[in-house]
Design a protein around this motif. Structure first.
Motif, PDB file in Angstrom:
ATOM      1  N   THR A  41       6.199  16.109  -6.143  1.00  0.00           N
ATOM      2  CA  THR A  41       5.508  16.035  -4.848  1.00  0.00           C
ATOM      3  C   THR A  41       6.078  14.909  -3.997  1.00  0.00           C
ATOM      4  O   THR A  41       6.314  15.083  -2.799  1.00  0.00           O
ATOM      5  CB  THR A  41       3.993  15.839  -5.064  1.00  0.00           C
ATOM      6  N   GLU A  42       6.305  13.760  -4.608  1.00  0.00           N
ATOM      7  CA  GLU A  42       6.874  12.631  -3.872  1.00  0.00           C
ATOM      8  C   GLU A  42       8.276  12.959  -3.350  1.00  0.00           C
ATOM      9  O   GLU A  42       8.613  12.655  -2.207  1.00  0.00           O
ATOM     10  CB  GLU A  42       6.930  11.383  -4.756  1.00  0.00           C
ATOM     11  N   ASP A  45       7.901  15.291  -0.368  1.00  0.00           N
ATOM     12  CA  ASP A  45       7.415  14.538   0.796  1.00  0.00           C
ATOM     13  C   ASP A  45       8.551  13.744   1.440  1.00  0.00           C
ATOM     14  O   ASP A  45       8.709  13.752   2.666  1.00  0.00           O
ATOM     15  CB  ASP A  45       6.288  13.573   0.396  1.00  0.00           C
ATOM     16  N   GLU A  49      10.577  14.418   5.234  1.00  0.00           N
ATOM     17  CA  GLU A  49      10.388  13.411   6.293  1.00  0.00           C
ATOM     18  C   GLU A  49      11.485  13.486   7.343  1.00  0.00           C
ATOM     19  O   GLU A  49      11.235  13.277   8.519  1.00  0.00           O
ATOM     20  CB  GLU A  49      10.367  11.994   5.701  1.00  0.00           C
ATOM     21  N   TYR A  83       3.686  22.775  -2.586  1.00  0.00           N
ATOM     22  CA  TYR A  83       3.906  21.736  -1.590  1.00  0.00           C
ATOM     23  C   TYR A  83       3.018  21.989  -0.375  1.00  0.00           C
ATOM     24  O   TYR A  83       3.018  23.077   0.189  1.00  0.00           O
ATOM     25  CB  TYR A  83       5.369  21.684  -1.153  1.00  0.00           C
ATOM     26  N   PRO A  85       2.665  20.746   3.312  1.00  0.00           N
ATOM     27  CA  PRO A  85       3.355  19.948   4.331  1.00  0.00           C
ATOM     28  C   PRO A  85       2.444  18.871   4.913  1.00  0.00           C
ATOM     29  O   PRO A  85       1.242  19.087   5.089  1.00  0.00           O
ATOM     30  CB  PRO A  85       3.729  20.971   5.408  1.00  0.00           C
ATOM     31  N   ALA A  86       3.024  17.728   5.167  1.00  0.00           N
ATOM     32  CA  ALA A  86       2.265  16.621   5.752  1.00  0.00           C
ATOM     33  C   ALA A  86       1.804  16.998   7.158  1.00  0.00           C
ATOM     34  O   ALA A  86       2.583  17.483   7.967  1.00  0.00           O
ATOM     35  CB  ALA A  86       3.125  15.372   5.798  1.00  0.00           C
ATOM     36  N   ARG A 125      -6.373  17.679  -3.053  1.00  0.00           N
ATOM     37  CA  ARG A 125      -4.903  17.594  -3.177  1.00  0.00           C
ATOM     38  C   ARG A 125      -4.500  17.545  -4.639  1.00  0.00           C
ATOM     39  O   ARG A 125      -3.560  18.219  -5.066  1.00  0.00           O
ATOM     40  CB  ARG A 125      -4.368  16.382  -2.420  1.00  0.00           C
TER      41      ARG A 125
END
Length: 131
Positions: A41-42, A45, A49, A83, A85-86, A125
């Motif tokens: 996940t990190e 992310d 970006e 995933y 999305p932010a 989450r």
């Protein structure tokens, strides 16, 4: 929510390595199998970006790639990674919960220095992506 396929591999007693065939340069490492979801996940992310949006390829297409087949032949495995999305926009929603559950949520959130909303978002989450 999208699912990106990761190739998980390990050389001897080293950490688990993760690569994402759809996302060149996106990789992660995890010291244990249980740590893989958080590491994946990190990595996703961080990759998204500053990279363009990429739709995940179908699993069959990934399996047919020569580079993927080579890793699988040496013991690598494919792992679907969810995933989200932010999106930092906040939206107010109405949720109905059992009274006892709500009390337990509020007590736990307060003990952790969180709001009810932050606690619920964190729990959701964790349930959705495992991180």
């Amino acid at each position: 929510m999208r699912y990106y396929t990761a190739i998980v591999h390990q050389d001897g007693d080293s950490a688990f390595g993760l690569t994402f065939p759809d996302l060149p340069g996106c990789f992660a490492a995890a010291d244990s199998w249980d740590a893989i979801p958080a590491a994946a996940t990190e990595a996703l992310d961080l990759w998204f970006e500053d990279q363009p949006d990429v739709a995940p390829a179908p699993l069959d297409a990934i399996r047919q790639r020569d580079d993927v087949a080579a890793v699988l032949a040496t013991g690598g495995v494919l792992l679907p990674v969810p995933y989200i999305p932010a999106d930092t926009a906040v939206e107010r929603v109405n949720v109905t919960l059992e009274r006892g559950l709500l009390r337990a949520i509020d007590e736990t959130a307060k003990g952790r220095g969180m709001t009810r909303s932050a606690f619920l978002a964190s729990a959701a989450r964790r349930e959705l992506v495992g991180a």
